[in-house]
Design a protein around this motif. Structure first.
Motif, mmCIF file in Angstrom:
data_model
loop_
_atom_site.group_PDB
_atom_site.id
_atom_site.type_symbol
_atom_site.label_atom_id
_atom_site.label_comp_id
_atom_site.label_asym_id
_atom_site.label_seq_id
_atom_site.Cartn_x
_atom_site.Cartn_y
_atom_site.Cartn_z
ATOM 1 N N MET A 192 0.928 -1.203 -0.059
ATOM 2 C CA MET A 192 0.057 0.172 -0.007
ATOM 3 C C MET A 192 0.913 1.091 0.036
ATOM 4 S SD MET A 192 -2.986 1.192 2.697
ATOM 5 C CE MET A 192 -2.056 1.887 3.904
ATOM 6 N N LYS A 193 0.701 2.249 -0.890
ATOM 7 C CA LYS A 193 1.279 3.476 -0.965
ATOM 8 C C LYS A 193 0.665 4.474 -0.289
ATOM 9 C CE LYS A 193 3.062 2.700 -5.601
ATOM 10 N NZ LYS A 193 3.363 2.750 -6.868
ATOM 11 N N SER A 194 1.398 5.278 0.580
ATOM 12 C CA SER A 194 0.913 6.242 1.306
ATOM 13 C C SER A 194 1.453 7.747 0.722
ATOM 14 C CB SER A 194 0.960 6.123 2.884
ATOM 15 O OG SER A 194 2.518 6.104 3.262
ATOM 16 N N GLN A 195 0.873 8.780 1.116
ATOM 17 C CA GLN A 195 1.274 9.979 0.645
ATOM 18 C C GLN A 195 1.041 11.136 1.460
ATOM 19 O OE1 GLN A 195 -0.933 10.938 -2.946
ATOM 20 N NE2 GLN A 195 0.045 9.422 -4.104
ATOM 21 N N ALA A 196 2.025 12.013 1.520
ATOM 22 C CA ALA A 196 2.189 13.284 2.307
ATOM 23 C C ALA A 196 2.654 14.503 1.656
ATOM 24 C CB ALA A 196 2.840 12.958 3.478
ATOM 25 N N ILE A 243 5.083 13.347 -1.052
ATOM 26 C CA ILE A 243 6.032 12.391 -1.044
ATOM 27 C C ILE A 243 5.199 11.127 -0.733
ATOM 28 C CG2 ILE A 243 7.419 11.535 0.824
ATOM 29 C CD1 ILE A 243 8.365 14.337 0.098
ATOM 30 N N GLU A 244 5.597 10.212 -1.854
ATOM 31 C CA GLU A 244 4.838 9.031 -1.787
ATOM 32 C C GLU A 244 5.736 7.866 -1.276
ATOM 33 O OE1 GLU A 244 2.090 7.938 -5.283
ATOM 34 O OE2 GLU A 244 4.005 6.876 -5.745
ATOM 35 N N LEU A 291 11.511 3.460 0.911
ATOM 36 C CA LEU A 291 11.826 4.216 -0.320
ATOM 37 C C LEU A 291 10.600 5.143 -0.498
ATOM 38 C CD1 LEU A 291 13.484 4.751 -2.969
ATOM 39 C CD2 LEU A 291 12.125 2.726 -4.044
ATOM 40 N N TYR A 292 11.074 6.416 -0.682
ATOM 41 C CA TYR A 292 9.941 7.527 -0.913
ATOM 42 C C TYR A 292 10.282 8.234 -2.336
ATOM 43 C CZ TYR A 292 9.104 6.466 3.943
ATOM 44 O OH TYR A 292 8.912 5.945 5.379
#
Length: 80
Positions: free
Chosen positions: A1-5, A16-17, A23-24
């Motif tokens: 699962m990818k999270s973002q900010a 930022i993913e 690794l981002y």
């Protein structure tokens, strides 16, 4: 699962993913997107700033013990 900010700087907003474990991907956020600035990878206790749109062709532009400083190094390199 990818999270973002979103990472806010004087030069604009950057998304930022999280790609995987340590690794981002860092890319421009918003309608005036400039594309990908690069990646930040955690290697042990160090955050490595990698400039470039493709991970397999990125160039290391700096290292830091904090994520924020690594992001600043990456974005500074992109602005140059």
């Amino acid at each position: 699962m990818k999270s973002q900010a979103v990472y806010r700087t004087d030069s604009g907003d950057w998304q930022i993913e999280k790609q995987s474990g340590g690794l981002y991907r860092v890319m421009s956020a918003g309608a005036d997107a400039k594309g990908s600035a690069g990646y930040i990878e955690q290697v042990g206790g160090v955050w490595v700033a990698l400039a470039g749109a493709r991970l397999d062709r990125c160039v290391e532009v700096g290292q830091s013990v904090t994520f924020d400083r690594a992001a600043a190094l990456l974005l500074k390199h992109g602005a140059a």
